[in-house]
Design a protein around this motif. Structure first.
Motif, short mmCIF file in Angstrom:
data_model
loop_
_atom_site.label_atom_id
_atom_site.label_comp_id
_atom_site.label_asym_id
_atom_site.label_seq_id
_atom_site.Cartn_x
_atom_site.Cartn_y
_atom_site.Cartn_z
N GLN A 63 14.09 -4.18 -18.32
CA GLN A 63 14.31 -5.61 -18.57
C GLN A 63 15.73 -5.97 -18.96
O GLN A 63 16.08 -7.13 -18.95
CB GLN A 63 13.36 -6.09 -19.68
CG GLN A 63 11.94 -6.23 -19.20
CD GLN A 63 11.08 -6.89 -20.24
OE1 GLN A 63 10.70 -6.26 -21.22
NE2 GLN A 63 10.80 -8.16 -20.05
N LYS A 94 7.19 -3.49 -19.99
CA LYS A 94 7.96 -4.60 -20.54
C LYS A 94 7.81 -4.67 -22.05
O LYS A 94 6.73 -4.46 -22.60
CB LYS A 94 7.49 -5.92 -19.92
CG LYS A 94 7.82 -6.02 -18.44
CD LYS A 94 7.44 -7.38 -17.91
CE LYS A 94 7.88 -7.49 -16.45
NZ LYS A 94 7.60 -8.84 -15.94
N ASN A 96 9.29 -7.51 -23.68
CA ASN A 96 9.40 -8.95 -23.96
C ASN A 96 8.80 -9.74 -22.79
O ASN A 96 8.70 -9.23 -21.67
CB ASN A 96 10.87 -9.38 -24.09
CG ASN A 96 11.57 -8.78 -25.29
OD1 ASN A 96 10.98 -8.65 -26.35
ND2 ASN A 96 12.84 -8.45 -25.12
N GLY A 97 8.45 -10.99 -23.07
CA GLY A 97 8.04 -11.91 -22.01
C GLY A 97 6.66 -11.66 -21.46
O GLY A 97 5.85 -10.92 -22.03
N ARG A 98 6.40 -12.31 -20.32
CA ARG A 98 5.10 -12.17 -19.65
C ARG A 98 4.89 -10.71 -19.26
O ARG A 98 5.78 -10.09 -18.71
CB ARG A 98 5.06 -13.05 -18.41
CG ARG A 98 3.73 -12.98 -17.68
CD ARG A 98 3.69 -13.93 -16.54
NE ARG A 98 3.60 -15.28 -17.12
CZ ARG A 98 3.80 -16.38 -16.43
NH1 ARG A 98 4.11 -16.33 -15.17
NH2 ARG A 98 3.67 -17.55 -17.02
N THR A 100 4.31 -8.27 -21.47
CA THR A 100 4.71 -7.35 -22.53
C THR A 100 3.58 -6.37 -22.81
O THR A 100 2.42 -6.76 -22.94
CB THR A 100 5.06 -8.11 -23.82
OG1 THR A 100 6.16 -8.97 -23.57
CG2 THR A 100 5.40 -7.18 -24.96
#
Length: 165
Positions: A63, A94, A96-98, A100
């Motif tokens: 990321q 991931k 962070n974010g969508r 995660t």
């Protein structure tokens, strides 16, 4: 937190608590980052504190400026060949974010030395998680930002406290 499913780089899904039943150091890692040489220090912590009960776990993440472009197999080979890594690696995910990873949703509760929690800012953030307390409450998470080297006295102190816990 120990009931969260995590996927190993091999594709196998296990409970986080089965992989790390006691204190653990979790790090989001990347192979093409300025902090990549920290793999050597993480491996040293694994070799020193692993026999005492600490699990060291890395989760590759792409990321941040796409600094982890390889497949899970390529990442594992890179880590082994270049840094002698023997601690477990999770599948690339991931932080962070969508999308995660659930593990990192929990780890982001951990506060750094300035009291800041929240989003992971860069590769090689480190999270020292104590064993689950006997009262069923959430384990203490101590967070160290990317520039904090694995051999930093603050990390070593957090590990020793988690092991003594």
């Amino acid at each position: 937190m120990r009931d969260i499913n995590v996927q190993l780089a091999t594709g196998e899904t296990v409970k986080f608590g089965d992989l790390a039943p006691g204190p653990v150091l979790v790090v989001n890692v990347a192979s093409k980052c300025g902090f990549t040489p920290q793999y050597a220090g993480l491996e040293e912590l694994h070799r020193e504190f692993g026999p005492k009960g600490l699990a060291v776990i890395g989760m590759p993440c792409n990321q941040f400026l796409r600094q982890e472009p390889g497949s899970n197999d390529e990442i594992a080979e890179f880590c082994s060949v270049n840094y002698g890594v023997t601690f477990p690696l999770l599948a690339k995910g991931k932080v962070n974010g969508r999308g995660t990873e659930p593990l990192f949703k929990e780890l982001r509760r951990g506060k750094d030395g300035l009291g800041a929690a929240g989003l992971v800012r860069w590769n090689f953030e480190k999270f020292v998680v104590e064993a689950d307390p006997a009262d069923g409450s959430a384990p203490r998470i101590r967070r160290f930002r990317s520039s904090t080297e694995p051999d930093d006295p603050m990390i070593r102190e957090a590990i020793e406290q988690a092991l003594a816990g």
